[in-house]
Design a protein around this motif. Structure first.
Motif, PDB file in Angstrom:
ATOM      1  N   ARG A  25       5.370   4.581   2.043  1.00  0.00           N
ATOM      2  CA  ARG A  25       5.796   5.825   2.723  1.00  0.00           C
ATOM      3  C   ARG A  25       6.559   5.505   3.998  1.00  0.00           C
ATOM      4  O   ARG A  25       7.581   6.114   4.301  1.00  0.00           O
ATOM      5  N   PHE A  26       6.077   4.525   4.765  1.00  0.00           N
ATOM      6  CA  PHE A  26       6.749   4.119   5.987  1.00  0.00           C
ATOM      7  C   PHE A  26       8.159   3.593   5.662  1.00  0.00           C
ATOM      8  O   PHE A  26       9.134   3.949   6.314  1.00  0.00           O
ATOM      9  N   THR A  42       0.836  -1.204   0.000  1.00  0.00           N
ATOM     10  CA  THR A  42       0.000   0.000   0.000  1.00  0.00           C
ATOM     11  C   THR A  42       0.872   1.255   0.000  1.00  0.00           C
ATOM     12  O   THR A  42       2.049   1.210   0.375  1.00  0.00           O
ATOM     13  N   ALA A  66       0.748   3.587   2.104  1.00  0.00           N
ATOM     14  CA  ALA A  66       1.173   3.827   3.491  1.00  0.00           C
ATOM     15  C   ALA A  66       2.398   2.977   3.823  1.00  0.00           C
ATOM     16  O   ALA A  66       3.327   3.461   4.492  1.00  0.00           O
ATOM     17  N   GLN A  67       2.418   1.726   3.367  1.00  0.00           N
ATOM     18  CA  GLN A  67       3.580   0.866   3.609  1.00  0.00           C
ATOM     19  C   GLN A  67       4.817   1.418   2.906  1.00  0.00           C
ATOM     20  O   GLN A  67       5.915   1.417   3.471  1.00  0.00           O
TER      21      GLN A  67
END
Length: 102
Positions: free
Chosen positions: A71-72, A66, A68-69
């Motif tokens: 970006r992390f 994802t 979000a993954q």
């Protein structure tokens, strides 16, 4: 880097930042407590960078990752790259200067 020939000490860039993100240094002969702690922290940081590279390969191979993954992962990689760059600067500054024959 400064080097004191008489005492054999150098000014070493430490692998962590001080207040406000400013560089930390220690004047050392390379055998003291702070130098040993810095060596340990460098080993941990480089080990974490290796683990992060493995994790990055896994995430990038997963087409279901994802945003979000990703970006992390990118944030952790930026932190790790900063650590590794500081280690490289510190170690590079401690390399002996080659003596050139005239």
């Amino acid at each position: 880097m400064t080097y004191d020939i008489e005492s054999g000490s150098v000014t070493r860039l430490l692998p962590w930042a001080g207040p406000e993100g400013k560089p930390c240094y220690v004047v050392t002969d390379g055998t003291g407590y702070v130098s040993r702690m810095a060596d340990t922290v460098e080993r941990l940081q480089l080990g974490m960078a290796d683990g992060l590279l493995d994790h990055a390969a896994d995430i990038l191979a997963d087409r279901r990752a994802t945003p979000a993954q990703l970006r992390f992962l990118l944030a952790r990689m930026a932190e790790s790259l900063s650590d590794v760059r500081r280690i490289a600067e510190s170690r590079g500054a401690r390399l002996p200067v080659p003596v050139r024959p005239d």
